[in-house]
Write a protein that holds these residues in place. Structure first.
Motif, PDB file in Angstrom:
ATOM      1  N   TYR A  14     -27.156   7.784  -1.405  1.00 59.21           N
ATOM      2  CA  TYR A  14     -26.443   8.059  -0.160  1.00 59.21           C
ATOM      3  C   TYR A  14     -27.217   7.470   1.006  1.00 59.21           C
ATOM      4  CZ  TYR A  14     -23.928  11.529  -2.917  1.00 59.21           C
ATOM      5  OH  TYR A  14     -23.166  12.160  -3.876  1.00 59.21           O
ATOM      6  N   ASP A  15     -26.484   6.858   1.910  1.00 62.30           N
ATOM      7  CA  ASP A  15     -27.104   6.453   3.164  1.00 62.30           C
ATOM      8  C   ASP A  15     -27.483   7.705   3.942  1.00 62.30           C
ATOM      9  OD1 ASP A  15     -26.451   5.652   6.308  1.00 62.30           O
ATOM     10  OD2 ASP A  15     -27.501   4.108   5.156  1.00 62.30           O
ATOM     11  N   ASP A  16     -28.523   7.591   4.733  1.00 61.10           N
ATOM     12  CA  ASP A  16     -28.991   8.755   5.496  1.00 61.10           C
ATOM     13  C   ASP A  16     -27.899   9.322   6.404  1.00 61.10           C
ATOM     14  OD1 ASP A  16     -32.442   7.665   6.014  1.00 61.10           O
ATOM     15  OD2 ASP A  16     -31.470   8.694   4.347  1.00 61.10           O
ATOM     16  N   SER A  17     -26.992   8.476   6.846  1.00 63.41           N
ATOM     17  CA  SER A  17     -25.958   8.928   7.777  1.00 63.41           C
ATOM     18  C   SER A  17     -24.965   9.900   7.150  1.00 63.41           C
ATOM     19  CB  SER A  17     -25.204   7.723   8.344  1.00 63.41           C
ATOM     20  OG  SER A  17     -24.515   7.035   7.316  1.00 63.41           O
ATOM     21  N   VAL A  18     -24.897   9.922   5.816  1.00 64.96           N
ATOM     22  CA  VAL A  18     -23.913  10.792   5.154  1.00 64.96           C
ATOM     23  C   VAL A  18     -24.574  11.782   4.193  1.00 64.96           C
ATOM     24  CG1 VAL A  18     -22.173   8.980   5.347  1.00 64.96           C
ATOM     25  CG2 VAL A  18     -23.438   9.257   3.200  1.00 64.96           C
ATOM     26  N   LYS A  19     -25.867  11.657   4.025  1.00 64.73           N
ATOM     27  CA  LYS A  19     -26.561  12.510   3.058  1.00 64.73           C
ATOM     28  C   LYS A  19     -26.383  13.978   3.430  1.00 64.73           C
ATOM     29  CE  LYS A  19     -30.200  10.484   1.628  1.00 64.73           C
ATOM     30  NZ  LYS A  19     -31.568   9.916   1.559  1.00 64.73           N
ATOM     31  N   GLY A  20     -26.033  14.779   2.435  1.00 61.78           N
ATOM     32  CA  GLY A  20     -25.815  16.197   2.662  1.00 61.78           C
ATOM     33  C   GLY A  20     -24.392  16.552   3.080  1.00 61.78           C
ATOM     34  N   ARG A  21     -23.600  15.547   3.430  1.00 58.38           N
ATOM     35  CA  ARG A  21     -22.210  15.795   3.846  1.00 58.38           C
ATOM     36  C   ARG A  21     -21.205  15.199   2.864  1.00 58.38           C
ATOM     37  NH1 ARG A  21     -20.314  13.496   8.376  1.00 58.38           N
ATOM     38  NH2 ARG A  21     -21.727  11.703   8.303  1.00 58.38           N
ATOM     39  N   PHE A  22     -21.556  14.069   2.262  1.00 57.53           N
ATOM     40  CA  PHE A  22     -20.658  13.374   1.341  1.00 57.53           C
ATOM     41  C   PHE A  22     -21.167  13.520  -0.082  1.00 57.53           C
ATOM     42  CE2 PHE A  22     -18.934   9.890   4.459  1.00 57.53           C
ATOM     43  CZ  PHE A  22     -18.606  10.888   5.371  1.00 57.53           C
ATOM     44  N   THR A  23     -20.231  13.560  -1.037  1.00 56.87           N
ATOM     45  CA  THR A  23     -20.585  13.621  -2.450  1.00 56.87           C
ATOM     46  C   THR A  23     -19.728  12.632  -3.226  1.00 56.87           C
ATOM     47  OG1 THR A  23     -21.119  15.975  -2.259  1.00 56.87           O
ATOM     48  CG2 THR A  23     -20.783  15.090  -4.477  1.00 56.87           C
ATOM     49  N   ILE A  24     -20.395  11.764  -3.977  1.00 63.50           N
ATOM     50  CA  ILE A  24     -19.697  10.796  -4.803  1.00 63.50           C
ATOM     51  C   ILE A  24     -19.665  11.301  -6.247  1.00 63.50           C
ATOM     52  CG2 ILE A  24     -21.759   9.423  -5.345  1.00 63.50           C
ATOM     53  CD1 ILE A  24     -19.993   6.908  -5.103  1.00 63.50           C
ATOM     54  N   SER A  25     -18.569  11.025  -6.932  1.00 60.67           N
ATOM     55  CA  SER A  25     -18.452  11.391  -8.344  1.00 60.67           C
ATOM     56  C   SER A  25     -17.533  10.392  -9.034  1.00 60.67           C
ATOM     57  CB  SER A  25     -17.914  12.819  -8.494  1.00 60.67           C
ATOM     58  OG  SER A  25     -16.622  12.935  -7.922  1.00 60.67           O
ATOM     59  N   ARG A  26     -17.593  10.382 -10.350  1.00 62.89           N
ATOM     60  CA  ARG A  26     -16.728   9.475 -11.097  1.00 62.89           C
ATOM     61  C   ARG A  26     -16.269  10.139 -12.379  1.00 62.89           C
ATOM     62  NH1 ARG A  26     -19.808   4.094 -12.274  1.00 62.89           N
ATOM     63  NH2 ARG A  26     -17.946   3.612 -13.530  1.00 62.89           N
ATOM     64  N   ASP A  27     -15.122   9.694 -12.860  1.00 59.19           N
ATOM     65  CA  ASP A  27     -14.561  10.150 -14.134  1.00 59.19           C
ATOM     66  C   ASP A  27     -14.246   8.887 -14.936  1.00 59.19           C
ATOM     67  OD1 ASP A  27     -12.997  11.053 -16.241  1.00 59.19           O
ATOM     68  OD2 ASP A  27     -11.998  12.580 -15.044  1.00 59.19           O
ATOM     69  N   ASN A  28     -15.120   8.540 -15.840  1.00 57.12           N
ATOM     70  CA  ASN A  28     -14.938   7.300 -16.596  1.00 57.12           C
ATOM     71  C   ASN A  28     -13.727   7.368 -17.523  1.00 57.12           C
ATOM     72  OD1 ASN A  28     -17.062   6.051 -15.330  1.00 57.12           O
ATOM     73  ND2 ASN A  28     -18.498   6.335 -17.025  1.00 57.12           N
ATOM     74  N   ALA A  29     -13.339   8.564 -17.942  1.00 52.22           N
ATOM     75  CA  ALA A  29     -12.160   8.699 -18.805  1.00 52.22           C
ATOM     76  C   ALA A  29     -10.876   8.355 -18.048  1.00 52.22           C
ATOM     77  CB  ALA A  29     -12.078  10.108 -19.360  1.00 52.22           C
ATOM     78  N   LYS A  30     -10.901   8.560 -16.735  1.00 53.01           N
ATOM     79  CA  LYS A  30      -9.720   8.292 -15.914  1.00 53.01           C
ATOM     80  C   LYS A  30      -9.864   7.037 -15.066  1.00 53.01           C
ATOM     81  CE  LYS A  30      -8.392  13.161 -15.532  1.00 53.01           C
ATOM     82  NZ  LYS A  30      -8.131  14.296 -14.597  1.00 53.01           N
TER      83      LYS A  30
END
Length: 122
Positions: free
Chosen positions: A60-76
């Motif tokens: 995460y870039d410092d500008s979004v750390k703690g506010r944004f969360t990335i996730s992925r679903d490889n099955a979808k």
């Protein structure tokens, strides 16, 4: 054909939340790291978050750390960006992109989505 389709943008008040989605097709999704970039008017495109192929590593870039969360679903073949505590300075077009590499520079990304606009009002 390779496609990355970003969606979920919109208008939200400061302090609100949005969830962006990126749907991938036409390539072996699980072999690629996926990132979210954004570009605000008059500014350069910048990476804000990155997730590895299949071991859950994130950046995460410092500008979004703690506010944004990335996730992925490889099955979808999907990647998500949960954005909380949004600020007016988060206003930008958000792009998802795919890379063979674990990389923060846009030049390393092979495939790009078309972008989705996020507008945060004060």
């Amino acid at each position: 054909d390779v496609q990355l389709q970003a969606s979920g943008g919109g208008l939200v008040q400061a302090g609100g939340s949005l969830r962006l989605s990126c749907a991938a097709s036409g390539f072996t999704f699980a072999h690629y790291a996926i990132a979210w970039f954004r570009q605000a008017p008059g500014k350069e495109r910048e990476i804000i978050s990155l997730i590895s192929r299949n071991d859950g590593n994130t950046y995460y870039d410092d500008s979004v750390k703690g506010r944004f969360t990335i996730s992925r679903d490889n099955a979808k073949n999907m990647v998500y960006l949960q954005m909380n505590s949004l600020k007016p300075e988060d206003t930008a077009v958000y792009y998802c992109a795919a890379s063979w590499l674990w990389a923060v520079a846009a030049a390393n990304y092979n495939y790009w989505g078309q972008g989705t606009l996020v507008t945060v009002s004060s």
